[in-house]
Design a protein around this motif. Structure first.
Motif, short mmCIF file in Angstrom:
data_model
loop_
_atom_site.label_atom_id
_atom_site.label_comp_id
_atom_site.label_asym_id
_atom_site.label_seq_id
_atom_site.Cartn_x
_atom_site.Cartn_y
_atom_site.Cartn_z
N ARG A 1 -12.69 5.04 -1.82
CA ARG A 1 -12.73 6.05 -0.75
C ARG A 1 -12.83 7.43 -1.38
O ARG A 1 -12.59 7.61 -2.57
N PRO B 1 0.84 -1.20 0.00
CA PRO B 1 0.00 0.00 0.00
C PRO B 1 0.87 1.26 0.00
O PRO B 1 1.90 1.30 0.69
N GLY C 1 -8.82 9.34 -7.28
CA GLY C 1 -8.75 7.93 -6.94
C GLY C 1 -9.02 7.00 -8.11
O GLY C 1 -9.26 5.81 -7.92
N GLN D 1 -10.21 3.21 -5.71
CA GLN D 1 -9.62 3.20 -4.36
C GLN D 1 -10.68 3.05 -3.27
O GLN D 1 -10.35 2.97 -2.09
N THR E 1 -1.05 3.39 -6.66
CA THR E 1 -1.48 4.23 -7.77
C THR E 1 -0.64 3.95 -9.02
O THR E 1 0.49 3.47 -8.91
N GLY F 1 -1.46 10.35 -3.13
CA GLY F 1 -2.08 9.02 -3.04
C GLY F 1 -3.47 8.90 -3.65
O GLY F 1 -3.96 7.79 -3.85
N TYR F 2 -4.13 10.02 -3.93
CA TYR F 2 -5.47 9.95 -4.52
C TYR F 2 -5.44 10.24 -6.02
O TYR F 2 -6.47 10.27 -6.68
N GLN G 1 -4.46 0.46 -2.67
CA GLN G 1 -3.88 1.80 -2.47
C GLN G 1 -2.52 1.91 -3.16
O GLN G 1 -1.60 2.57 -2.66
#
Lengths: 265, 250
Positions: free
Chosen positions: B214, A135, B245, B212, A181, A238-239, A179
């Protein structure tokens, strides 16, 4: 500006890291604290130089040789990396090689070389190192302007990098729940050996034409691309996944017939 | 390339804008906090000052005539110039297009699009002088469309196209302009919409569909804004960076 050390304790594997964009990424990631596995194919001296520079920054570095178009060499390289570190945090796919041909001139061996390296090498390397990526992991592929625009003689590499962008989206989807990417950076024209090879003797004139057609008025640098790679590699990104981030100084904003018309107020 | 020393952010009383304000302040910037209500403008600016930073509070409803100009002038006067302009003010309801009319359209387009035009019109000369950066916080609704948010999507699509066009117009002056396009972000707007059962179901479905699985935290969007405003992004202009995401790709 003081460089953040937010990648301290993380391992990055950069393919095609002996020269150009790959080398720039390796050095920039090391400057942010990452330990670096430097992959090269032929340019051992150049790759050793990058390893030395990473070492001089106080980071660990490993040298990995492989022809990514050869499956057994990809496997051997992944095993060599796993002996260096059980964990991989950032995979940067910068290696590429091609012949600049018109579509009607492309021969089967040209196709095999470019697709086996850019597409086959990407899929296999991701498969082999994925068990080491947890992750927070990052896959960052360097695509290019030739996927959205038709550039002279660029069909082979442009189409392979198009496949790379599609694969990145599938990876983003499939690895999202873990998680991890996956993104692409799409550079415009960057001042590298590859760009020199592409333009041959007309390189100085080519650079001037590129600068004239680029909104910010200059050709790109490996450092420009590497800075975007470092951002995507950072914990704050991370998003962001499944995206193509264009780093071209605005080259792709203008259309050729209009490129010398100043739209500034 | 200018460092982000003087920063002006619309809609920074809460949510993404607040996270941007705190992130820029942490890097040493002075921040003009613009918000709809006096209370939220003061909350963010006080938070920055408590952490040792420097901020001023500016408030008012940007959909009211004269407000964008008044607030922009106030911000420029306090900052004494401008290195970073962030368009972040935004608002929508999540409900079918047929249930609202022109008053709602004017409100949504007024805040999400017209306010950015008005602010840019006044602030761009200062940005050119400083070779600064504009970052617009748009939305993936404007990129891909979004049932239940048709007017918002139209306004955000407009904001994205506006920002790309400004990037072309002022690149020669050393000014860059980019868009950050969030998907779902855990903000007060989402919480309010979740109070409505039908909207809550839409939101739940969107999260379930996200690779993801979320929502984003406001800080994750702010990180992209700060990156695009930084010298590290000096070769990036006219682009849209989605922070979603994987909700929308390509």
């Amino acid at each position: 500006m003081e460089q953040s050390q937010e990648l301290r304790g993380k391992w990055a594997l950069v393919t095609g890291a002996s020269r150009g964009i790959g080398a720039g990424c390796a050095l920039a990631l090391a400057a942010r604290g990452a330990d670096i596995a430097v992959h090269y194919h032929r340019q051992r001296d150049a790759a050793e130089q990058i390893v030395a520079e990473v070492g001089a920054m106080g980071r660990r570095a490993a040298l990995l040789q492989a022809d990514l178009a050869q499956p057994q060499e990809v496997t051997a390289m992944a095993e060599a990396f796993q002996r260096v570190s059980p964990q991989l945090d950032v995979l940067v796919l910068a290696a590429a090689a091609t012949a600049f041909k018109r579509v009607e001139e492309i021969r089967p061996h040209h196709l095999a070389k470019t697709y086996n390296l850019v597409v086959g090498g990407m899929v296999q390397l991701v498969q082999e190192v994925l068990p080491s990526i947890g992750p927070g992991g990052r896959v960052i592929a360097i695509s290019g302007q030739g996927t959205d625009f038709t550039l002279p003689g660029y069909a082979l590499l442009g189409s392979a990098k198009g496949a790379m962008e599609v694969l990145v989206r599938y990876l983003a989807r499939e690895l999202g729940g873990r998680q991890i990417t996956a993104n692409c950076i799409s550079p415009g024209v960057v001042d590298t050996d590859s760009a020199r090879f592409y333009a041959q003797d007309t390189y100085p004139e080519f650079v001037a034409r590129v600068a004239a057609a680029t909104a910010v008025g200059r050709i790109g640098t490996a450092a420009d691309v590497a800075a975007a790679v470092c951002f995507l590699a950072s914990p704050q990104a991370g998003y962001i996944t499944g995206q193509v981030l264009v780093v071209d100084g605005g080259l792709g904003l203008s259309s050729l017939p209009f490129m010398n018309q100043d739209t500034s107020p | 390339m200018a460092e982000a020393r003087r920063v002006m952010i619309s809609g920074s009383g809460q949510g993404i804008g607040r996270a941007c304000a705190l992130a820029f302040a942490q890097l040493g910037a002075r921040v003009a906090v613009m918000a709809r209500t006096e209370q939220s403008a003061h909350t963010t600016s006080a938070e920055i000052r408590r952490a040792g930073g420097d901020a001023t509070a500016i408030w008012g409803d940007l959909t009211e005539p004269g407000q964008p100009a008044r607030q922009t002038e106030q911000a420029l006067a306090w900052l004494g110039g401008l290195d970073v302009l962030v368009h972040n003010a935004g608002w929508t309801l999540t409900r079918p297009f047929l249930e609202d009319g022109p008053d709602y359209w004017r409100q949504v387009i007024g805040l999400n699009l017209m306010a950015a035009l008005a602010i840019t019109h006044l602030a761009l000369p200062a940005l050119i002088e400083a070779e600064g950066v504009m970052v617009s916080v748009s939305s993936d609704a404007g990129r891909a469309g979004m049932g239940g948010e048709a007017v918002y999507a139209a306004a955000k699509g407009g904001l994205t196209a506006f920002t790309k066009s400004i990037a072309q117009e002022v690149a020669r002056h050393g000014v860059r302009a980019n868009v950050v396009s969030p998907g779902l972000v855990r903000t007060r707007i989402i919480e309010i919409n979740q109070e409505d059962a039908r909207a809550a179901r839409v939101i739940e479905r969107i999260v379930a569909r996200n690779p993801q699985r979320r929502m984003a935290e406001p800080e994750e969007v702010a990180a992209a804004v700060v990156f695009l405003a930084s010298p590290a992004a000096s070769h990036i202009t006219g682009q849209v960076l989605s922070v979603n995401g994987g909700l929308q790709m390509a």
